[in-house]
Design an enzyme around this catalytic site. Structure first.
Site, mmCIF file in Angstrom:
data_model
loop_
_atom_site.group_PDB
_atom_site.id
_atom_site.type_symbol
_atom_site.label_atom_id
_atom_site.label_comp_id
_atom_site.label_asym_id
_atom_site.label_seq_id
_atom_site.Cartn_x
_atom_site.Cartn_y
_atom_site.Cartn_z
ATOM 1 N N LYS A 1 -21.916 -4.735 0.380
ATOM 2 C CA LYS A 1 -21.631 -6.068 1.061
ATOM 3 C C LYS A 1 -20.391 -6.144 1.146
ATOM 4 O O LYS A 1 -19.665 -6.701 2.073
ATOM 5 C CB LYS A 1 -22.342 -7.180 0.434
ATOM 6 C CG LYS A 1 -22.442 -8.542 0.982
ATOM 7 C CD LYS A 1 -23.482 -9.374 0.270
ATOM 8 C CE LYS A 1 -23.642 -10.514 0.988
ATOM 9 N NZ LYS A 1 -24.524 -11.652 0.466
ATOM 10 N N GLU B 1 -18.976 1.260 -8.394
ATOM 11 C CA GLU B 1 -19.515 2.542 -8.593
ATOM 12 C C GLU B 1 -19.845 3.150 -7.088
ATOM 13 O O GLU B 1 -19.564 4.241 -7.001
ATOM 14 C CB GLU B 1 -21.144 2.359 -9.027
ATOM 15 C CG GLU B 1 -21.026 1.722 -10.532
ATOM 16 C CD GLU B 1 -20.955 0.146 -10.557
ATOM 17 O OE1 GLU B 1 -21.238 -0.233 -11.656
ATOM 18 O OE2 GLU B 1 -20.704 -0.368 -9.576
ATOM 19 N N GLY C 1 -28.755 -9.295 -3.133
ATOM 20 C CA GLY C 1 -28.863 -7.628 -3.009
ATOM 21 C C GLY C 1 -30.396 -7.154 -3.316
ATOM 22 O O GLY C 1 -30.657 -6.310 -2.680
ATOM 23 N N ARG C 2 -30.970 -7.953 -4.236
ATOM 24 C CA ARG C 2 -32.487 -7.281 -4.609
ATOM 25 C C ARG C 2 -33.509 -7.776 -3.319
ATOM 26 O O ARG C 2 -34.862 -7.400 -3.469
ATOM 27 C CB ARG C 2 -32.981 -7.983 -5.758
ATOM 28 C CG ARG C 2 -32.628 -9.351 -5.950
ATOM 29 C CD ARG C 2 -32.929 -9.691 -7.553
ATOM 30 N NE ARG C 2 -32.486 -11.025 -7.821
ATOM 31 C CZ ARG C 2 -31.515 -11.684 -8.053
ATOM 32 N NH1 ARG C 2 -30.281 -10.788 -7.635
ATOM 33 N NH2 ARG C 2 -31.331 -12.967 -8.177
ATOM 34 N N GLU D 1 -33.645 -9.277 -12.893
ATOM 35 C CA GLU D 1 -32.337 -9.750 -12.392
ATOM 36 C C GLU D 1 -32.518 -11.353 -12.001
ATOM 37 O O GLU D 1 -31.534 -12.232 -12.035
ATOM 38 C CB GLU D 1 -31.833 -9.108 -11.471
ATOM 39 C CG GLU D 1 -30.161 -9.424 -11.007
ATOM 40 C CD GLU D 1 -29.313 -8.309 -9.995
ATOM 41 O OE1 GLU D 1 -28.873 -7.336 -10.846
ATOM 42 O OE2 GLU D 1 -29.516 -8.342 -8.975
ATOM 43 N N HIS E 1 -51.025 9.583 -19.943
ATOM 44 C CA HIS E 1 -50.822 10.916 -20.822
ATOM 45 C C HIS E 1 -49.622 10.507 -21.617
ATOM 46 O O HIS E 1 -49.023 11.524 -22.071
ATOM 47 C CB HIS E 1 -50.868 12.110 -20.218
ATOM 48 C CG HIS E 1 -52.023 12.565 -19.592
ATOM 49 N ND1 HIS E 1 -53.040 13.400 -20.256
ATOM 50 C CD2 HIS E 1 -52.621 12.251 -18.351
ATOM 51 C CE1 HIS E 1 -54.135 13.470 -19.649
ATOM 52 N NE2 HIS E 1 -54.013 12.656 -18.426
ATOM 53 N N LYS F 1 -18.960 -5.696 -16.073
ATOM 54 C CA LYS F 1 -18.097 -4.762 -15.111
ATOM 55 C C LYS F 1 -16.668 -5.325 -15.410
ATOM 56 O O LYS F 1 -15.843 -4.614 -15.179
ATOM 57 C CB LYS F 1 -18.729 -5.195 -13.889
ATOM 58 C CG LYS F 1 -20.095 -4.625 -13.521
ATOM 59 C CD LYS F 1 -20.583 -5.294 -12.306
ATOM 60 C CE LYS F 1 -19.880 -5.233 -11.058
ATOM 61 N NZ LYS F 1 -20.665 -5.878 -9.740
#
Length: 525
Positions: free
Chosen positions: A208, A214, A265-266, A351, A382, A494
């Site tokens: 954005k 990252e 963002g999510r 979040e 399993h 961060k």
């Protein structure tokens, strides 16, 4: 808008009393024996999704009190405030309008809600951007020279589109491979790049602000690889999903698609962040995804609380977290295509609602978000299902199944029948248990689960499923009186990383705590 926090209502102590009297000893098998209509009462359809809630630890009394709790907390008014574009994200003073990204255009004579008409300007901008983004997606789909698309993003700029591209693989175009890079660990980018050629690769940089550490680290490395391998036209082979057009231009990118500060963002899959999905399934498929989500939006906005599926799920989450004390929920999609759904829902819920203070910044005296975790169903059977059936902690399970297989039965005979049989059997076993005198083969049963069933996994049904989960998170956050739309907890680590990174080169340990200093010395030595 004034809101009443859940523990300040009259319904809250009533629910506490009900739990103490009967809720903590609720017996599912006895409830089914006493009420032959329990399945009908505690199941319902919603757009593209059928939900069976009957194997949960609720009855008419607890459900009635939970609806009273919602009304006292002014859930409906808070929901309407969001849909009318009010600044429900108080700490950032922003509206929350991801629902607008999937709203169809509104004409003056449309019988559309007045709330949507109030934000018609934003809706016009949404559709202008959507049309441009989908036109570009079709251009890429038609470009036979481009065989590989690499999406570089993180968080919502990675989890949403990656989950959806995998989920809708049946509808994807041939001749295009879509890759996702999010981790700043260089091995991830290097592994993807190893099999690619610059002249046939398109990079999508999803950030954005165009400053996410990252993402930009990976983006610059991708550009260096592109140029080192003989790539000449950054403008053709890189596009940006960002609002920072100037920074993208400086990077060498001329094709950009933006979105708005009212898109978290999510919640951004529906925006330009969904470009890799639009390339995979095409403009028509992407519009079907939006239509499915919009249908669920309208269900959430208009259905009465008692038949409102996001509301019922959100209230159930509150009942389990704050009264039963269940600390986690397991997501078990019985569909390989939905294998990234648990990871996507982890961000969406934790979040959003992983908060320790209310909307006014006051410390909360009760628990909020549960821990979400899971894997595709038969794999989980399993692995961790042992704990779900016989462990000391009770973990509600949410099964997600698809009625009709993606592949024709004559191609893979018997597979889907076995898959559905396993999903149904696990939900049944969790509830019924097995008597064995309390020994090693004893299953206590009475372990709750929800069963979500899609007729078929399509763009529309996936859109509805995701919107259902978004609104469910909104409901529990509204009851808890928190702001579900900020994420300050993401920031501290961060910020500290920016201080530690130069120390790894210089060896400067001044001002550090003993553990961090010791680890830095160990790494640098």
């Amino acid at each position: 808008m004034t809101r009443l926090r859940c523990d300040q209502t009259s319904a809250w102590p009533a629910l506490q009393a009900l739990y103490a009297a009967s809720g903590k000893n609720f017996d599912l098998k006895a409830a089914f024996a006493a009420d032959p209509d329990r399945f009908a009462t505690f199941s319902q359809g919603a757009p593209h999704v059928f939900a069976d809630l009957s194997k949960n630890l609720v009855d008419a009394g607890s459900q009635t009190l939970l609806f009273e709790l919602a009304r006292e907390c002014r859930l409906e008014q808070h929901r309407d405030a969001m849909f009318s574009g009010e600044s429900v994200n108080g700490t950032e003073k922003r509206a929350v309008m991801h629902f607008l990204l999937r709203n169809p255009p509104v004409a003056q004579d449309d019988d559309e809600s007045s709330a949507i008409k109030k934000i018609a300007t934003e809706l016009t901008q949404v559709h202008a951007t959507l049309d441009a983004m989908l036109a570009y997606a079709e251009q890429v789909r038609a470009d036979t020279a481009i065989t590989d698309i690499v999406n570089i993003g993180i968080g919502g700029s990675d989890l949403g589109p990656q989950m959806a591209v995998l989920a809708l693989g049946e509808f994807a175009t041939t001749g295009k491979r879509i890759h996702f890079v999010s981790n700043v660990d260089g091995d991830e980018l290097a592994t993807v790049l190893k099999g690619l050629k610059p002249q046939s690769t398109l990079f999508l940089i999803a950030s954005k602000t165009f400053t996410t550490t990252e993402t930009m680290t990976n983006a610059h490395s991708a550009r260096r690889w592109f140029e080192a391998q003989g790539g000449r036209d950054v403008g053709r082979h890189f596009a940006a999903l960002t609002t920072n057009v100037a920074a993208a231009n400086e990077f060498g990118i001329s094709t950009t698609f933006g979105f708005w500060d009212w898109v978290g963002g999510r919640y951004s899959l529906w925006s330009a962040i969904g470009l890799p999905l639009a390339i995979a399934i095409g403009a028509a498929g992407f519009r079907q995804l939006l239509a499915g989500a919009h249908a669920m939006d309208e269900h959430f906005r208009t259905a009465p609380l008692e038949r409102n599926l996001p509301v019922r799920l959100g209230l159930l989450d509150v009942w389990y977290r704050n009264f039963h004390g269940f600390a986690s929920r397991s997501i078990a999609p019985y569909s390989s295509a939905l294998r990234r759904l648990p990871a996507y829902l982890q961000q969406l819920e934790m979040e959003s609602n992983g908060k320790r203070v209310d909307a006014d910044g006051k410390a909360l005296p009760f628990e909020t978000s549960p821990v979400l975790w899971g894997e595709p169903g038969t794999n989980g059977q399993h692995a961790y299902f042992q704990m779900l059936h016989q462990g000391t902690s009770v973990v509600p399970v949410e099964f997600v199944a698809v009625k009709t297989a993606a592949h024709a039965p004559h191609d893979l005979p018997g597979h889907h029948t076995k898959l559905l049989a396993n999903a149904l059997a696990q939900a049944q076993a969790l509830m019924q248990g097995k008597e064995d005198g309390g020994g090693h083969k004893h299953f206590p049963g009475n372990r709750p689960s929800t069963f979500l069933l899609l007729e078929r996994l399509t763009p529309a049904s996936l859109g509805a499923l995701i919107a259902l989960q978004e609104h469910r998170v909104f409901v529990s956050g509204a009851i808890w009186g928190i702001n579900s739309f900020d994420q300050w907890g993401v920031e501290l680590g961060k910020v500290l990383a920016k201080d530690i990174e130069p120390r790894l080169r210089s060896g400067d340990l001044s001002g550090l705590d003993g553990s961090t200093a010791g680890l830095l010395r160990k790494i640098a030595g």
